[in-house]
Structures are given as C-alpha cells and as structure tokens.
Design an enzyme around this catalytic site. Structure first.
Site, PDB file in Angstrom:
ATOM      1  N   SER A   1     -28.594 -31.180  51.161  1.00  0.00           N
ATOM      2  CA  SER A   1     -27.874 -31.256  52.437  1.00  0.00           C
ATOM      3  C   SER A   1     -26.451 -30.737  52.335  1.00  0.00           C
ATOM      4  O   SER A   1     -25.605 -31.056  53.171  1.00  0.00           O
ATOM      5  CB  SER A   1     -27.854 -32.704  52.928  1.00  0.00           C
ATOM      6  OG  SER A   1     -27.216 -33.547  51.980  1.00  0.00           O
ATOM      7  N   GLU A   4       0.794  -1.223   0.000  1.00  0.00           N
ATOM      8  CA  GLU A   4       0.000   0.000   0.000  1.00  0.00           C
ATOM      9  C   GLU A   4       0.833   1.282   0.000  1.00  0.00           C
ATOM     10  O   GLU A   4       0.423   2.278  -0.600  1.00  0.00           O
ATOM     11  CB  GLU A   4      -0.930   0.016   1.230  1.00  0.00           C
ATOM     12  CG  GLU A   4      -2.078  -0.959   1.153  1.00  0.00           C
ATOM     13  CD  GLU A   4      -3.170  -0.501   0.203  1.00  0.00           C
ATOM     14  OE1 GLU A   4      -3.054   0.603  -0.359  1.00  0.00           O
ATOM     15  OE2 GLU A   4      -4.129  -1.258  -0.009  1.00  0.00           O
TER      16      GLU A   4
END
Length: 693
Positions: free
Chosen positions: A344, A84
């Site tokens: 329990s 680029e």
C-alpha cells in the site's frame, strides 16, 4: 707528450662520434614508441568525491589502477628517487655517472654489483618488456629513455612508473599494490609502507610479502638504510619504520555499490574511469545497515536501500543486496531494480491526486465501512473498521477502504497514466486486463528506485526527478508533475504525522510503509526536504516470509537509515495557496464529505453530468508566455451540467467558490502545466490537464 694527448683525445672523439652514429642508426631502426601500456589500466568506478568504489581487472586477471604523482604520498616519491635514481631530475634519460659506476664495479669485481638503469630506462623496459638481458636490450632502453624525456615531463614519467611497476602476482602499479597489501590508497602510506613498495619492483616475485615476508622485510630495511644515508629520513624515523610489521596476506579490493559499479561500467565499456553520484561513506554505512537488518530477520533474506538527493535527483547510495558475495541471499540480484509489489505504499499518491482534483482535502470526511464495488469488497489489514475518519487519519493509519474509495473517484486508469507520465514506471501483471481498484493495495509492480523517485517528487512539490547515477547524466526531457505543490505538501504534512516505529520519535520524517500480499515484500519510503530514502526487505526469489510486516521491519530500517545521514530531518516547506482549516466543517461544502450515499452504492448523477466544456483535456493554450510577451491574459473556464453552485480549482487551489454561473475565468501567472477541476454541489467533479505557453 702533448702530441700523445691530442691523438688520444682525437681517438676518443672519433670513437664517441662513431658510437653516436651507431646509436643514431640503431634508434632509426626502432619502431615508433607504443604508448598503449601507459594508457591502459583497470576500469575504476569512483564516488562523487573521487573515492574508489570498485575496480575491474583486465581480461587476463591483472590489476593496474591509474595513479599520478599527485595520488601518492610525497615520502614514497622521495624514497623511490633516493633508492633508484638520485639524479632523476638532472639527467636526460641516461645517467652517465651511474653507467660508469656500474661498469667500473663490474670490471673490478667480475660481477654486476649495481645497475646503471635510471627510472626513465625502467619505464622504457616496462613499456616494451623483453626477456633477454643483453647490451642491445640495454641500448634500446637507453634510446627509449631519451625519447621519453624529450616528449614528457619528469612528473609524467614518474606517473608512468607508478602505473607499470610490478609488485608480484597480478599486481601492477603502486595503487594496486597499496590497496592489496595495506588496504589504503597510496596517498596515505606510512614511511614503512612506502619503503616496502619501493623495494618490491626490483624482485617482485621473490619479495612478495604475502609469500616471503622475511625477504620483503630485508628489502624494505635496505631501502630505509639508503634513505638515511641520503638524508631523506632521519635515523629515528627509519628505526621506527623497521619495527613496523610486514603484511603477510593480501586484502580484498574495495567493493562498494557493486551493482551500480557493474552497471555504469557495462554502459560505457570503453571508458577507463567512471564517476558516479554515490557517496562512498554513506554507501558503506547503508551496506552495513542492510546486512544487519537482513541478519536480524533471518536466513535467505536480503535488503535494499536507495538514497536520493531531492534537489538534484542524484543517487547518494544504492544497496542492491544485503551481501553481494552471499550465495544464500542471492547477493548478485539487485533487488533495488527488481519489480516487486509495493503493497500500500502508493496510497499517498492516490490521495495526492484526489487533493489535486479537488475531490478531497486532508480534513475531508471519508467512510471506513464495509463497502463493495461489484464483486470487489476491500478490507482493512486488521479486518476492523474505523467508521467516519478524516482523509488525514485514513492515510496515517493506512486504511484500505478510504484509499479504494478515493481511487474509485480518481479512476485507476487515470491514476496509472498520471504516474507513468510523471516518470514513475509502474507495471501491471501479465494478462491482468484493465487496471482495477486493487492497485490501491499493491496489485501492480514497482521498482524500489522508482518508489524513491516518486516520493522524492512529493518532497519536490510534485515534480518526480530523473534519478541520476553519473554527474554528467542529463535531466532528460521535461515531464509533467504528478501533482502541484499544494497537493504534494498536503500529503507530506499528513505522512509526517504517521505513527513512528518503536525505534524512532514521531514527526521527524514523512513516510509510508507497504506489505505485499502473502508477506513477500516489506517496503518503506520516507523523505524530508533534502533526502528521500526507500528500503525493501524480503527474499530475492519472491518467496513468502511469514510475519514479514513492513511496520515491524522496513519502517525501523528506514528510520535507522535516516539516522545515519548524520543530521536532523528538515520538514518540507509549505507552499502558498494551501487551504488551511482545523475541521471538516470549515471546508467548502463540496469538500466536507467525499460521498453522502450508502457505502458501496453508485453515486446518483444529475441528468446532465458535470463536465468541463472549455478548455478541453490536453489542450495547449497560447497566452504569450513562450515568446516572452507575458500578455497575462485570463483563461476562460466553462462547465456544463452538474448541480449549482460550482467550485473551481487550479492545481488543487480554489480559485472560485459557490459560483452560481457555469462560466468563470482564471488569471495564470506563468507558463507550464495546469490541472483544472470543478466540483458541483453534490460532490461530482471533473478535471482536465492543459499546458499554457
């Protein structure tokens, strides 16, 4: 000739000057550069090491995940600049050579062959998107590019590009694209993958690999060709990259700990990055385990798992459902935060409180026989009776009648008050009235997160931690420990000897299971020195599941979860001051047997009931610790009533036995909370809580 050159030079200078003035005036008309686009990104939730757990889209459905140069593979940066803007590090926003080349190519060919935009100009265009393609628009980009170069470093400008570049559909930024197309973070890109992500932003819709894989491949290979020309990659490396397949579908974004991620994001919606205490690797392992466990026990069932670091209270894994996306299992329901019956599983805390109060010891004899408390007659799960058992065996076998007997001595209201004061949020059913003895067997509500915190408290010597989901969460105001280190260790030592499930070896972790009434919930919680894990199995809607027994389902899941920690369990360290005996006969007489009367009758009392006269319950006593004086004063202890001799205990540790006087003294070793207990010759007891400073 010289005069002509001079005139031409002057003309060029004038033109350049006029152009500069024009550009300057144009720049003056532009509003201040809006940096909002580069500062906005999808909210992301990270684990404790920075790994992405979950990301959220913008309101319009776009994905834009934050990324910097350091978050991307260096090869991608090299390919991007080579393709680029090869002079990116040399120009000041506008590359005159690139502009001249583009103009020359356009004049000689009659069409645009290459663009003159730099990466900085592309960032400017992405920050101020406009549909028109004109000289004015290009000039605006050039002005903005120069402005960006003056204000930001090259690395920052590259980071802006990495966040804003379009990749097709609702994907913006290299990180979102890398996750969507390759299922990985951009720091781990291959050469072929990096080249594809360099090529896509030039024409993101036309080159989308999930729609046009052939065009995507052509664009990728063009990037590789230029990379070879400019010496970024070797010909052999490029050839291997060309042979790599192009993805033809998008992958889902990471979705780990979805319930936690949603919660922390909703708690601070203004924040863009949310860091948690979750361990992504462990979370993924626990989520897989929960799915496997739910699939084994049947459809419509779910599972939840909470893993806590005992030292810090930080939650390392939080699985709220077996499958977040499964409608038939109500995956959106966070079962780890749902109030359910624990069965329990709270029995160990009744024993711990009884040990703390000096009512019992692990070797104290308890009666497991038919017993009635008014209209309430508890039964064991298998409807059998063991007769005379030690407290150790009664808890390991999860016998109901001994647990209820201890709760009757401790007091249900006092038990719940103590739990809540230590930070365990237990809830009673609506219109339940005064708490009764049935809470020993699950007649209350508890969240799995609170269960994990409570058992972590046993591993921490009785101090229940505040569970933390963010590293920056404070520890909150100090809370009194549920019990002291000795009582907590007694329970840990007992639970480590509980019978192991079929898939595990005994004696590795301390654990307890619980099955709720009607087989609606199966839970288990266990711990070693470093980690506590709590698990739940059941229907999210609370429906009954015949045969859902915690011992057969939740216990194996718990031990599998510990196995996935990848280390050997480490026992809790035994504290000093514990009373070590091999048989109940070696205990002080008041601790040998909980009760001598016929089961179910009210214990006889002396004319004057045993009471601690001083200090009073809840007293704050100043012994000079708070100001550092450390006076080491002894604390007077006084009792009234009861049958001599008396036994005094502090935090479950005997400080005086067989006293024929109702007065004694105790020498504290520091500030803090203390639980004082006295037991008479008939086994009657009284206790108070005080704070020393």
């Amino acid at each position: 000739m010289r005069r002509v050159l001079v005139v031409a030079a002057l003309a060029v200078a004038v033109i350049v000057a006029l152009a500069g003035i024009g550009v300057w005036r144009f720049a003056a008309t532009l509003p201040q550069l809006d940096l909002t686009p580069v500062r906005q990104h999808s909210a992301v939730v990270l684990d404790r090491n920075g790994t992405l757990l979950r990301a959220f889209t913008f309101d319009d459905g776009r994905w834009r995940l934050p990324a910097t140069v350091a978050d991307v593979d260096p090869r991608f940066i090299d390919l991007l600049i080579a393709y680029e803007d090869r002079r990116f590090h040399a120009h000041d926003g506008v590359d005159p050579l690139a502009v001249g080349r583009a103009a020359y190519q356009m004049l000689t060919s009659g069409r645009i062959v290459s663009g003159g935009s730099t990466l900085t100009m592309q960032v400017a265009r992405l920050m101020e998107p406009r549909s028109e393609r004109s000289f004015k628009a290009k000039l605006r980009q050039a002005v903005r590019a120069v402005e960006l170069e003056r204000r930001f470093s090259k690395a920052e400008i590259l980071s802006f590009y990495l966040n804003l570049a379009p990749y097709g559909g609702n994907l913006e930024g290299v990180r979102a694209a890398s996750l969507a197309y390759f299922g990985k973070e951009p720091r781990r890109l291959s050469t072929a993958e990096a080249a594809l992500l360099v090529a896509l932003p030039q024409s993101p819709e036309a080159r989308r690999p999930d729609r046009s894989p052939a065009r995507a491949r052509i664009a990728r290979d063009r990037v590789l060709d230029r990379a070879v020309e400019r010496g970024v990659v070797s010909a052999a490396e490029a050839e291997a990259a060309r042979a790599a397949p192009v993805p033809d579908a998008r992958r889902p974004f990471p979705m780990l700990a979805p319930h936690v991620a949603q919660e922390v994001r909703d708690a601070r919606p203004e924040a863009g990055v949310h860091r948690t205490t979750i361990d992504a690797g462990l979370q993924a392992s626990m989520e897989a385990l929960a799915r496997e466990a739910a699939a084994r026990i049947g459809p419509y069932l779910s599972a939840a798992i909470v893993v806590v670091d005992n030292a810090t209270g930080e939650v390392r894994a939080h699985v709220g459902a077996a499958d977040y996306g499964a409608a038939e299992r109500a995956g959106w329901v966070d079962a780890a935060r749902a109030v359910r019956s624990p069965g329990s599983v709270l029995k160990p805390f009744i024993y711990a409180m009884a040990f703390e109060a000096g009512l019992a010891h692990p070797e104290t004899i308890l009666e497991d026989r038919p017993t009635r408390y008014g209209l309430y007659a508890p039964e064991n799960f298998d409807q059998t009776f063991q007769g005379t058992v030690t407290a150790r065996k009664a808890l390991q076998l999860s016998l109901n009648i001994p647990a209820v007997a201890l709760l009757a001595e401790v007091g249900p209201v006092q038990f719940l008050t103590r739990l809540r004061a230590s930070g365990v949020a237990v809830e009673m059913p609506k219109d339940a009235g005064e708490p009764g003895l049935a809470i020993a067997l699950g007649g209350l509500g508890l969240r799995l997160t609170d269960m994990a915190a409570a058992f972590s408290g046993l591993a921490r010597g009785g101090a229940v931690p505040v569970l933390r989901y963010r590293p920056d969460d404070g520890e909150g105001a100090p809370r009194p420990a549920f019990v002291g280190p000795v009582a907590a260790w007694y329970v840990a030592d007992i639970l480590r000897g509980a019978p192991a499930p079929h898939n595990a070896l005994p004696g590795r972790i301390a654990y307890k299971t619980g099955t709720s009434y009607g087989y609606r919930d199966a839970v288990a919680a266990g711990f070693d020195r470093h980690t506590t894990i709590a698990v739940w199995l059941g229907r999210p809607d609370g429906g009954a599941v015949p045969g859902l027994l915690a011992r057969n389902t939740a216990a194996p899941l718990l031990f599998d979860a510990f196995a996935r920690l990848g280390r050997e369990p480490v026992p809790v360290v035994a504290p000093s001051g514990r009373l070590t005996v091999s048989t109940s006969a070696s205990l002080p007489p008041p601790l040998r047997h909980l009760r001598r009367d016929a089961p179910g009758t009210i214990l006889a009392t002396v004319t004057a009931p045993l009471r601690i006269a001083y200090p009073p319950d809840g007293a704050v006593i100043d012994l000079g610790f708070a100001d550092g004086a450390g006076l080491l004063q002894s604390l007077a202890l006084k009792a009234t009533g009861g049958a001599l001799p008396l036994t005094w205990l502090v935090d479950g540790k005997p400080v005086q036995q067989g006293s024929i006087r109702r007065e004694t003294s105790w020498q504290p070793d520091g500030a803090g909370f203390a639980r004082l207990s006295v037991i008479d010759a008939r086994g009657n007891a009284d206790h108070v809580n005080v704070r020393l400073r």
